[in-house]
Design an enzyme around this catalytic site. Structure first.
Site, PDB file in Angstrom:
ATOM      1  N   HIS A  19      18.586 -11.864   8.829  1.00  0.00           N
ATOM      2  CA  HIS A  19      19.167 -11.028   9.875  1.00  0.00           C
ATOM      3  C   HIS A  19      18.680 -11.515  11.225  1.00  0.00           C
ATOM      4  O   HIS A  19      17.930 -12.491  11.325  1.00  0.00           O
ATOM      5  CB  HIS A  19      18.901  -9.535   9.621  1.00  0.00           C
ATOM      6  CG  HIS A  19      17.452  -9.173   9.527  1.00  0.00           C
ATOM      7  ND1 HIS A  19      16.562  -9.398  10.548  1.00  0.00           N
ATOM      8  CD2 HIS A  19      16.734  -8.604   8.534  1.00  0.00           C
ATOM      9  CE1 HIS A  19      15.365  -8.963  10.193  1.00  0.00           C
ATOM     10  NE2 HIS A  19      15.436  -8.482   8.965  1.00  0.00           N
ATOM     11  N   HIS A  22      14.901 -12.365  11.726  1.00  0.00           N
ATOM     12  CA  HIS A  22      14.492 -13.673  11.201  1.00  0.00           C
ATOM     13  C   HIS A  22      15.051 -14.787  12.095  1.00  0.00           C
ATOM     14  O   HIS A  22      14.381 -15.776  12.361  1.00  0.00           O
ATOM     15  CB  HIS A  22      15.042 -13.906   9.785  1.00  0.00           C
ATOM     16  CG  HIS A  22      14.725 -12.817   8.806  1.00  0.00           C
ATOM     17  ND1 HIS A  22      15.689 -12.130   8.118  1.00  0.00           N
ATOM     18  CD2 HIS A  22      13.538 -12.290   8.404  1.00  0.00           C
ATOM     19  CE1 HIS A  22      15.124 -11.242   7.323  1.00  0.00           C
ATOM     20  NE2 HIS A  22      13.816 -11.309   7.476  1.00  0.00           N
ATOM     21  N   CYS A 127      -0.097   0.582  -0.965  1.00  0.00           N
ATOM     22  CA  CYS A 127       1.282   0.696  -0.481  1.00  0.00           C
ATOM     23  C   CYS A 127       2.097  -0.436  -1.104  1.00  0.00           C
ATOM     24  O   CYS A 127       1.791  -1.612  -0.905  1.00  0.00           O
ATOM     25  CB  CYS A 127       1.341   0.618   1.039  1.00  0.00           C
ATOM     26  SG  CYS A 127       3.045   0.523   1.618  1.00  0.00           S
ATOM     27  N   CYS A 130       3.763  -2.732   1.545  1.00  0.00           N
ATOM     28  CA  CYS A 130       2.853  -3.717   2.165  1.00  0.00           C
ATOM     29  C   CYS A 130       2.252  -4.646   1.118  1.00  0.00           C
ATOM     30  O   CYS A 130       1.652  -5.662   1.461  1.00  0.00           O
ATOM     31  CB  CYS A 130       1.681  -3.034   2.864  1.00  0.00           C
ATOM     32  SG  CYS A 130       2.121  -1.973   4.228  1.00  0.00           S
ATOM     33  N   CYS A 144       2.135   5.490   4.788  1.00  0.00           N
ATOM     34  CA  CYS A 144       2.011   4.170   5.399  1.00  0.00           C
ATOM     35  C   CYS A 144       2.937   4.168   6.620  1.00  0.00           C
ATOM     36  O   CYS A 144       4.128   4.434   6.488  1.00  0.00           O
ATOM     37  CB  CYS A 144       2.458   3.083   4.416  1.00  0.00           C
ATOM     38  SG  CYS A 144       2.848   1.541   5.254  1.00  0.00           S
ATOM     39  N   HIS A 147       6.046   1.799   6.347  1.00  0.00           N
ATOM     40  CA  HIS A 147       7.100   2.041   5.361  1.00  0.00           C
ATOM     41  C   HIS A 147       7.473   3.511   5.227  1.00  0.00           C
ATOM     42  O   HIS A 147       8.406   3.849   4.503  1.00  0.00           O
ATOM     43  CB  HIS A 147       6.699   1.452   3.999  1.00  0.00           C
ATOM     44  CG  HIS A 147       6.579  -0.033   4.057  1.00  0.00           C
ATOM     45  ND1 HIS A 147       5.394  -0.665   4.319  1.00  0.00           N
ATOM     46  CD2 HIS A 147       7.516  -0.998   3.948  1.00  0.00           C
ATOM     47  CE1 HIS A 147       5.601  -1.973   4.350  1.00  0.00           C
ATOM     48  NE2 HIS A 147       6.874  -2.201   4.128  1.00  0.00           N
ATOM     49  N   LYS A 296      15.059   1.169  14.527  1.00  0.00           N
ATOM     50  CA  LYS A 296      14.802   0.049  13.616  1.00  0.00           C
ATOM     51  C   LYS A 296      16.103  -0.388  12.972  1.00  0.00           C
ATOM     52  O   LYS A 296      16.977   0.431  12.738  1.00  0.00           O
ATOM     53  CB  LYS A 296      13.833   0.534  12.517  1.00  0.00           C
ATOM     54  CG  LYS A 296      12.444  -0.018  12.679  1.00  0.00           C
ATOM     55  CD  LYS A 296      11.621   0.218  11.433  1.00  0.00           C
ATOM     56  CE  LYS A 296      10.515  -0.798  11.339  1.00  0.00           C
ATOM     57  NZ  LYS A 296       9.629  -0.642  10.229  1.00  0.00           N
ATOM     58  N   LYS A 299      19.415  -0.917   6.754  1.00  0.00           N
ATOM     59  CA  LYS A 299      20.539  -1.217   5.874  1.00  0.00           C
ATOM     60  C   LYS A 299      21.394   0.027   5.675  1.00  0.00           C
ATOM     61  O   LYS A 299      22.613  -0.008   5.755  1.00  0.00           O
ATOM     62  CB  LYS A 299      19.993  -1.677   4.527  1.00  0.00           C
ATOM     63  CG  LYS A 299      20.747  -2.830   3.938  1.00  0.00           C
ATOM     64  CD  LYS A 299      20.011  -3.348   2.736  1.00  0.00           C
ATOM     65  CE  LYS A 299      20.831  -4.375   1.998  1.00  0.00           C
ATOM     66  NZ  LYS A 299      20.149  -4.945   0.867  1.00  0.00           N
TER      67      LYS A 299
HETATM   68  N1  MSP Z   1       6.752 -12.946   3.773  1.00  0.00           N
HETATM   69  C1  MSP Z   1       6.096 -12.353   4.862  1.00  0.00           C
HETATM   70  C2  MSP Z   1       5.548 -13.409   5.795  1.00  0.00           C
HETATM   71  C3  MSP Z   1       4.582 -14.355   5.157  1.00  0.00           C
HETATM   72  S1  MSP Z   1       4.094 -15.589   6.269  1.00  0.00           S
HETATM   73  C4  MSP Z   1       2.837 -16.364   5.515  1.00  0.00           C
HETATM   74  C5  MSP Z   1       7.081 -11.485   5.649  1.00  0.00           C
HETATM   75  N2  MSP Z   1       8.376 -11.760   5.474  1.00  0.00           N
HETATM   76  S2  MSP Z   1       9.573 -10.993   6.235  1.00  0.00           S
HETATM   77  O1  MSP Z   1      10.780 -11.477   5.621  1.00  0.00           O
HETATM   78  O2  MSP Z   1       9.377  -9.595   6.204  1.00  0.00           O
HETATM   79  O3  MSP Z   1       9.579 -11.521   7.669  1.00  0.00           O
HETATM   80  C6  MSP Z   1       8.886 -10.902   8.703  1.00  0.00           C
HETATM   81  C7  MSP Z   1       9.202 -11.641   9.966  1.00  0.00           C
HETATM   82  O4  MSP Z   1      10.626 -11.630  10.195  1.00  0.00           O
HETATM   83  C8  MSP Z   1       8.633 -11.048  11.239  1.00  0.00           C
HETATM   84  O5  MSP Z   1       7.290 -11.371  11.454  1.00  0.00           O
HETATM   85  C9  MSP Z   1       9.565 -11.678  12.248  1.00  0.00           C
HETATM   86  O6  MSP Z   1       9.292 -13.028  12.381  1.00  0.00           O
HETATM   87  C10 MSP Z   1      10.900 -11.524  11.578  1.00  0.00           C
HETATM   88  N3  MSP Z   1      11.480 -10.208  11.820  1.00  0.00           N
HETATM   89  C11 MSP Z   1      11.895  -9.321  10.878  1.00  0.00           C
HETATM   90  N4  MSP Z   1      12.463  -8.253  11.505  1.00  0.00           N
HETATM   91  C12 MSP Z   1      12.409  -8.424  12.832  1.00  0.00           C
HETATM   92  C13 MSP Z   1      12.906  -7.700  13.939  1.00  0.00           C
HETATM   93  N5  MSP Z   1      13.557  -6.566  13.825  1.00  0.00           N
HETATM   94  N6  MSP Z   1      12.706  -8.230  15.162  1.00  0.00           N
HETATM   95  C14 MSP Z   1      12.069  -9.428  15.353  1.00  0.00           C
HETATM   96  N7  MSP Z   1      11.605 -10.132  14.321  1.00  0.00           N
HETATM   97  C15 MSP Z   1      11.684  -9.637  13.070  1.00  0.00           C
HETATM   98  O7  MSP Z   1       6.630 -10.643   6.395  1.00  0.00           O
END
Ligand code: MSP
Length: 653
Positions: A19, A22, A127, A130, A144, A147, A296, A299
């Site tokens: 999304h 990412h 959690c 987490c 938490c 979440h 936030k 979905k």
């Molecule tokens: N798998 C772990 C990370 C392990 S790294 C060794 C994880 N994955 S995640 O799919 O949840 O990705 C989190 C990351 O996605 C955030 O730190 C950020 O880079 C990005 N984002 C997810 N949602 C976001 C927003 N709404 N806004 C900005 N970035 C976001 O955590």
């Protein structure tokens, strides 16, 4: 000076599709990498997927499949998304790859042998979201905070990493290296956390509870806790301990994350590195969250924004520009399509687009489309503009490495706006009427052409396609990846007499009023992702259809997938319709009009191609989620299939 640059994104969990959150992190990593290339650095950019742990097992179960097939499918989605956003990463690591597993086990053994991993029993609040035990202090109203769910009580015998032993060292390291964690607010957050005693970290999960993980090398009854596993990707991808990449790039490592995963990166990871005898990373760069309608992304509320729905509608560069210009690195930002369109129209179509097209149109009109000589000596207004540009180049080089993307862009736009005013003030159209002022006209246009060239160079990291297009049309043939600031932004480097090409507008304006059936993102009644994904007629040529031909973007909007028919039955009272259960990694119900050509029992087991992003429809009262493809000729109808077994859910392109 060290002219090497290594950047990582988080490796994304494979429990959700890519999304905008990412996409933002990964685009920022791309912009930084391209910037460092522009500055002549040797760069390395790593991204990937995080595939072990409870979360993935649960997501796979919900999708009716096993963790490995599930991870394969979603990981592929991430891998396919990035190039389509013009992201050029050097490596994509998956935590299920043997090269990663090997390094995780190596590091575990090393830390264990050193005595920093011990066995103990622990009871506490766990959690599931987490995937860790959380402390009383972290709970908000018994839940938490990340979440919004209450933790479960758990007691377990497990292995622990002696993180507490490194607390003092970490505090000192952060204090002695003020930009270790940046922006400063996140450094302060980590230091505040470190004011209380640090607990040791539980780094194992009993195999009987969770088998989807990397076995501990010293006790096969346990698998590694997902964070201990995942963080190590940053060195396993460099082939730690002996790889040449590790030696070359680890000393300059920078991580890019959002604030949600500050603690594992700001505390677990540096202490893990210290215990393993690996030097700490250089910077942890932390950004804020993208919100939708100040909330936030969710979905269930249909506010998940998918980058691939937006980029083809508004243009890839406009999308990249918007993300980088709108968010102040470190703070949260709000996403809306309105805001995107406003920036596209104001900054790109108006300011930049007008400057470029006016400059080229006048060069074409007054100089036959050739770069004129500098002409008359520089006048104060010319020098002023040139100085402004020089200052902008300097400011840009200062802001970019410290993540001030919006400031760097604002500086570039100050120059663009000043140049547009310069055109209005110098009025080349009047100069052109007076042949005695030819030298002045040359000076004005050459100034503008040189300025446009440098602006294009500065935009290379943000909007690589547009920058390339601009440079090409200014007669500088190049690949965005090969542009160098010190060589290509030199004042006067355009070839006198070189041909420039007027061409079309860089960014066509988008008319919001023309956007059909528009619903603001996040409205309750908006279907999931619809506000972002609905094929809106935003341009003169909706979906880029021209003379009956479509562009590749239009085709890419189709989500075609391989499916395997698992069950089939006739729709009652219909000769034509068959109700199918199609496995595309998840089970879907599809109604197909093939009943006159196939008996239901013939269909089971067949591999088919499915249009997976078709709006659901009801056919004789039965809901259909997709359409399967078939070819027709005079002999009848035949289903389209693959010529060898192909995993359900594979993308067709
Ligand atoms: N798998 C772990 C990370 C392990 S790294 C060794 C994880 N994955 S995640 O799919 O949840 O990705 C989190 C990351 O996605 C955030 O730190 C950020 O880079 C990005 N984002 C997810 N949602 C976001 C927003 N709404 N806004 C900005 N970035 C976001 O955590």
């Amino acid at each position: 000076m060290d002219r090497r640059f290594y950047i990582t994104t988080p490796i994304y969990y494979v429990n959700a599709e890519p999304h905008i959150g990412h996409a933002y992190t990964t685009i920022v990593a791309d912009v930084l990498t391209r910037f460092h290339r522009l500055m002549g650095y040797e760069t390395y950019f790593l991204t990937g997927t995080d595939e072990h742990g409870d979360k993935i097992v649960q997501a796979a179960e919900a999708a009716g499949t096993d963790p490995k097939s599930y991870a394969d499918r979603i990981s592929a989605l991430f891998r396919e998304t990035w190039p389509r956003l013009n992201i050029r990463h050097d490596d994509f690591i998956r935590t299920t790859e043997p090269r990663h597993v090997r390094v995780v086990q190596h590091i575990l053994q090393k830390v264990y042998d050193k005595g920093d991993i011990y066995f103990d029993t622990y009871r506490g609040h766990y959690c599931v979201g987490c995937e860790r035990f959380i402390t009383d202090r972290e709970l908000v109203d018994g839940k938490c905070p990340d979440h919004d769910t209450p933790p479960v009580e758990r007691e377990e015998a497990n292995y622990f990493f002696r993180m507490s032993a490194y607390q003092g060292w970490l505090i000192k390291h952060i204090e002695q290296n003020p930009d270790f964690i940046r922006p400063e607010r996140y450094k302060n957050e980590v230091l505040a956390f470190l004011r209380d005693p640090l607990e040791d970290l539980c780094i194992s999960r009993p195999r009987e509870r969770l088998s989807w993980g990397i076995p501990l090398p010293f006790d096969e009854r346990f698998v590694t806790y997902v964070w201990f596993d995942a963080l190590i990707n940053y060195v396993s991808a460099l082939d730690y301990p002996d790889g040449a990449l590790f030696r070359k790039f680890w000393p300059v490592a920078q991580h890019l994350i959002a604030k949600d995963i500050l603690k594992p990166h700001g505390i677990y990871w540096p202490t893990m590195l210290k215990a393993a005898g690996i030097q700490p990373y250089r910077h942890l760069n932390v950004h804020g969250y993208w919100k939708i309608n100040e909330g936030k992304m969710s979905k269930s509320r249909g506010t998940v924004v998918r980058p691939l729905d937006l980029a083809p509608t508004y243009g890839l560069d406009a999308f990249r520009y918007f993300l980088l210009r709108e968010m102040v690195f470190g703070l949260d930002a709000n996403f809306s399509e309105d805001a995107l369109v406003q920036r596209l129209n104001a900054d790109l179509a108006n300011d930049l687009g007008n400057l470029f097209s006016r400059t080229l149109a006048m060069t074409s009109r007054y100089f036959g489309g050739q770069v004129p000589p500098f002409g008359d000596p520089e006048e104060p207004e010319d020098a002023e503009l040139r100085h402004l540009l020089e200052q902008a180049v300097e400011q840009y080089q200062k802001e970019m490495p410290q993540l001030g993307f919006h400031k760097a862009l604002m500086t570039v736009w100050d120059v663009i706006n000043a140049a547009n005013q310069y055109i209005d003030r110098t009025a080349p159209w009047d100069l052109a009427k007076d042949s005695s002022r030819r030298g002045r006209l040359q000076r004005v246009l050459r100034t503008l052409l040189e300025l446009n060239k440098t602006v294009a160079v500065l935009l290379v990291p943000f909007t690589p396609e547009t920058a390339e297009k601009m440079l090409f049309r200014l007669g500088v043939a190049c690949n965005a990846l090969d542009v160098r600031l010190d060589r290509d932004a030199v004042w006067g480097s355009l070839r006198e007499g070189g041909a420039v090409e007027k061409g079309e507008a860089l960014f066509p304006r988008v008319d919001l009023k023309k956007i059909a059936s528009d619903k603001p993102l996040g409205k309750k009644d908006a279907p999931a992702v619809a506000a972002a994904s609905a094929p809106k007629a935003t341009r003169e040529t909706p979906l880029g259809v021209q003379d009956g031909l479509i562009g590749i973007e239009a085709f890419q909007r189709l989500d075609l997938r391989v499916g395997v028919i698992r069950a089939a039955q006739r729709v009652p009272k219909s000769k034509k319709l068959v109700q199918l259960t199609v496995d595309t990694g998840e089970r879907r119900q599809v109604v197909a009009g093939i009943g006159e050509h196939y008996a239901p029992e013939e269909l089971v087991g067949k591999t088919v191609i499915l249009v997976a992003n078709l709006k659901p429809a009801r056919l004789m009262g039965v809901e259909s989620h997709g359409m399967i493809l078939a070819a027709h000729d005079t002999h009848g109808l035949r289903l389209i299939t693959t010529d060898a077994p192909t995993a359900p859910g594979s993308k067709v392109s």
